[in-house]
Design an enzyme around this catalytic site. Structure first.
Site, PDB file in Angstrom:
ATOM      1  N   CYS A  59     -86.964   3.566 -58.596  1.00  0.00           N
ATOM      2  CA  CYS A  59     -88.105   2.684 -58.854  1.00  0.00           C
ATOM      3  C   CYS A  59     -89.019   3.120 -59.994  1.00  0.00           C
ATOM      4  O   CYS A  59     -89.909   2.378 -60.387  1.00  0.00           O
ATOM      5  CB  CYS A  59     -88.925   2.515 -57.583  1.00  0.00           C
ATOM      6  SG  CYS A  59     -89.887   3.975 -57.115  1.00  0.00           S
ATOM      7  N   CYS A 108     -90.623   3.562 -52.802  1.00  0.00           N
ATOM      8  CA  CYS A 108     -89.458   2.747 -52.410  1.00  0.00           C
ATOM      9  C   CYS A 108     -88.677   3.316 -51.236  1.00  0.00           C
ATOM     10  O   CYS A 108     -87.688   2.735 -50.805  1.00  0.00           O
ATOM     11  CB  CYS A 108     -88.527   2.533 -53.602  1.00  0.00           C
ATOM     12  SG  CYS A 108     -87.667   4.013 -54.179  1.00  0.00           S
ATOM     13  N   CYS A 130     -86.129  20.735 -52.527  1.00  0.00           N
ATOM     14  CA  CYS A 130     -84.752  20.785 -53.016  1.00  0.00           C
ATOM     15  C   CYS A 130     -84.312  19.339 -53.231  1.00  0.00           C
ATOM     16  O   CYS A 130     -84.043  18.607 -52.273  1.00  0.00           O
ATOM     17  CB  CYS A 130     -83.887  21.492 -51.965  1.00  0.00           C
ATOM     18  SG  CYS A 130     -82.185  21.712 -52.451  1.00  0.00           S
TER      19      CYS A 130
END
Length: 143
Positions: A59, A108, A130
């Site tokens: 997004c 999103c 991570c």
């Protein structure tokens, strides 16, 4: 900044699976929308030192900055903090039979990776976000 709607818990950007498939290639869809994981040590941003802003590949929301990236030698890009407190959502993940903390884009709700605490890295937060390289898009800082 980007965040989920606090009243509904829904992402600001909501698309159907078909719409996501048109936006993302199959590998991106698997990781971002199906919580897959790219193999370690192959990601585009694992070892990059380029200065800039890391955005959500799905997004475009700002997620992390290069100033918070560090070398963890774990096989994926590692950050000690998101660019803002509302850039990501953290939620429990029991998918591998153990409790981990999943990291999602707040805008999103795409899967980014996981965050781990208390591993002893010399960072200000003692956290390691991570993150899958395929979940990110680096926008270099203008010189």
């Amino acid at each position: 900044m980007t965040s989920s709607d606090p009243t509904s818990g829904r992402p600001k950007l909501q698309l159907s699976d078909d719409e996501w498939r048109r936006r993302l290639n199959p590998q991106e869809f698997d990781v971002l929308r199906r919580a897959g994981t790219e193999p370690p040590f192959i990601g585009r941003y694992t070892d990059t030192k380029t200065e800039g802003v890391y955005q959500c590949r799905a997004c475009g929301a700002e997620l992390f900055r290069s100033t918070e990236k560090f070398e963890s030698h774990c096989g994926w890009p590692s950050f000690f903090d998101p660019s803002s407190t509302d850039a990501v959502i953290l939620r429990p993940d029991h998918s591998l039979g153990q409790l981990r903390t999943e990291v999602l884009c707040a805008n999103c709700h795409s899967h980014l990776g996981h965050v781990f605490a208390g591993e002893g890295y010399p960072t200000p937060t003692d956290l390691r976000y991570c993150i899958n390289s395929i979940s990110l898009q680096l926008v270099p800082t203008a010189e």
